[in-house]
Design an enzyme around this catalytic site. Structure first.
Site, mmCIF file in Angstrom:
data_model
loop_
_atom_site.group_PDB
_atom_site.id
_atom_site.type_symbol
_atom_site.label_atom_id
_atom_site.label_comp_id
_atom_site.label_asym_id
_atom_site.label_seq_id
_atom_site.Cartn_x
_atom_site.Cartn_y
_atom_site.Cartn_z
ATOM 1 N N TYR A 95 -34.194 -8.521 50.803
ATOM 2 C CA TYR A 95 -33.436 -9.852 50.229
ATOM 3 C C TYR A 95 -34.302 -11.051 51.099
ATOM 4 C CZ TYR A 95 -30.162 -7.268 47.691
ATOM 5 O OH TYR A 95 -29.410 -6.713 46.834
ATOM 6 N N SER A 139 -24.837 -7.554 38.939
ATOM 7 C CA SER A 139 -25.129 -8.372 37.851
ATOM 8 C C SER A 139 -23.896 -8.112 37.063
ATOM 9 C CB SER A 139 -26.403 -7.756 36.972
ATOM 10 O OG SER A 139 -26.653 -8.623 35.981
ATOM 11 N N PRO A 140 -22.415 -8.356 37.706
ATOM 12 C CA PRO A 140 -21.453 -8.309 36.732
ATOM 13 C C PRO A 140 -21.381 -9.303 35.660
ATOM 14 C CG PRO A 140 -21.035 -9.214 38.779
ATOM 15 C CD PRO A 140 -22.405 -8.864 39.040
ATOM 16 N N LEU A 141 -22.054 -10.301 35.763
ATOM 17 C CA LEU A 141 -21.857 -11.463 34.760
ATOM 18 C C LEU A 141 -23.332 -11.487 33.761
ATOM 19 C CD1 LEU A 141 -20.494 -14.361 36.673
ATOM 20 C CD2 LEU A 141 -19.409 -12.767 35.108
ATOM 21 N N GLY A 185 -26.442 -11.496 34.463
ATOM 22 C CA GLY A 185 -27.771 -12.484 34.713
ATOM 23 C C GLY A 185 -27.220 -13.939 34.128
ATOM 24 N N GLY A 186 -25.786 -14.248 34.116
ATOM 25 C CA GLY A 186 -25.154 -15.468 33.658
ATOM 26 C C GLY A 186 -24.697 -15.571 32.157
ATOM 27 N N LEU A 213 -22.527 -13.844 30.693
ATOM 28 C CA LEU A 213 -21.244 -13.581 30.626
ATOM 29 C C LEU A 213 -20.203 -15.013 30.858
ATOM 30 C CD1 LEU A 213 -20.971 -9.886 31.249
ATOM 31 C CD2 LEU A 213 -20.600 -11.051 28.882
ATOM 32 N N GLY A 263 -20.316 -17.840 29.906
ATOM 33 C CA GLY A 263 -20.237 -18.707 28.528
ATOM 34 C C GLY A 263 -20.949 -19.976 28.683
ATOM 35 N N LYS A 264 -21.871 -19.997 29.417
ATOM 36 C CA LYS A 264 -22.750 -21.316 29.310
ATOM 37 C C LYS A 264 -23.603 -21.516 28.558
ATOM 38 C CE LYS A 264 -25.508 -19.779 33.477
ATOM 39 N NZ LYS A 264 -25.671 -20.045 34.914
#
Length: 343
Positions: free
Chosen positions: A53, A207-209, A211-212, A214, A216-217
């Site tokens: 990282y 990556s629980p969302l 990559g964005g 989920l 809602g955006k």
């Protein structure tokens, strides 16, 4: 914040982990410190990083934060990883004893610690004999350099083989696995989740969302723009805009998340994270926030109970697409039997 044991170990960790891939890249040191502060203040304990990282900078930033916060540092459960290239030489990558010895010592130095709680193999290495890797990890546990070890991105058979090879030799066994897992990506439920449950391995989903997606955006057929990962790079990896936008399942899942969020008085991110934390074998969900505002919103999922109806709806609408065999309904039914007999 809630807490669970780290897989089959006796170590206790928060059900949300702070992912630090952004440290030194999307988040400068001041922002990274703010993220660490907010995470710990909300009761978070598990901090996850990796040597690659920002080519070691993430570990260095965490090390400086730990040095400035000795009291809080005592509660941090520190996790890092090794495997990917940290140089151009043939031994600057992989899971050989040669590379891991250097990688682990370098991580300890950058983090400014003598002991890492969870050391993870960042990916499978088909070149190095598994016994060589596992023996090194057992030696590292015995030497007090690491407390536990785990893997990232392993397949089900790879995880199971590692568990049984370690047991056969009487070596320390793995306790955790980091897979990609979210409402849009659930294929690990076919093999990886059952393997983890069988071995008592705790999952630490990244990556629980999605990559964005989920959060809602994003809107259907409206290409993202501005200061978001897809706005800056619409072709970004597995979550690339064009393919997911064209997939009807994406919007069925996103719409269901939004509707559950509205009913629960929560944000879409919180709903997606709460669903994931409720899944079998999941120990802690890795949050990858770019700002304190994002992190605080995500941390709100820790105390969100969705209820059976909402969990069932999200599980059904996001069901992965499979053929009948071996993962479809007929295949699943044939892996069980009726205790009362019958045809």
């Amino acid at each position: 914040m809630r807490y669970r044991t780290l897989g089959c170990s006796g170590a206790v960790v928060s059900t949300q982990a702070l992912g630090t891939m952004t440290f030194g890249a999307e988040a400068d040191e001041a922002t990274s410190f703010d993220l660490m502060d907010a995470f710990v203040e909300h009761g978070g304990t598990l901090v996850d990083t990796a040597d690659v990282y920002s080519t070691g900078v993430s570990e260095e930033i965490i090390g400086r934060w730990l040095a400035k916060h000795p009291t809080e540092a005592r509660q941090v459960v520190l996790a890092t990883k090794g495997r990917f290239p940290m140089g151009d030489g043939p031994n600057d990558l992989g899971l050989s004893r040669r590379h891991l010895r250097t990688a682990l010592d370098d991580s300890l130095r950058r983090l400014g610690v003598e002991h890492i709680d969870l050391y993870q193999m960042h990916a499978w290495d088909a070149v190095t004999p598994l016994e060589e890797t596992l023996r090194f990890l057992d030696d590292a546990v015995a030497a007090g350099k690491i407390g536990y070890y785990g893997f990232s991105n392993y397949l089900g058979w790879q995880l199971t083989k590692a568990v049984h090879v370690a047991r056969a030799h009487g070596w320390a066994a793995p306790v955790a696995l980091q897979p990609q897992y979210n409402l849009l990506v659930r294929d690990i439920e076919h093999e990886v989740v059952p393997a983890a449950l069988d071995a008592g391995i705790g999952l630490l989903p990244w990556s629980p969302l999605g990559g964005g997606w989920l959060t809602g955006k994003y809107q259907r057929d409206v290409a993202p723009q501005g200061a978001s990962r897809l706005g800056e790079n619409p072709q970004r990896g597995m979550e690339a805009w064009e393919a997911r936008n064209a997939d009807e399942r994406t919007w069925q899942v996103v719409d269901a998340v939004r509707e559950v969020a509205d009913s629960a008085g929560a944000t879409a991110s919180q709903v997606a994270l709460a669903w994931l934390a409720a899944q079998p074998a999941v120990t802690s969900v890795i949050l990858g926030a770019r700002s304190v505002e994002q992190l605080v919103d995500n941390l709100g999922a820790a105390d969100l109970d969705l209820g059976d109806d909402a969990l069932t709806r999200l599980t059904e609408v996001s069901a992965p697409r499979v053929d009948d065999y071996p993962y479809g309904t007929p295949g699943v039914e044939q892996r069980h039997r009726n205790l009362t007999g019958g045809r």
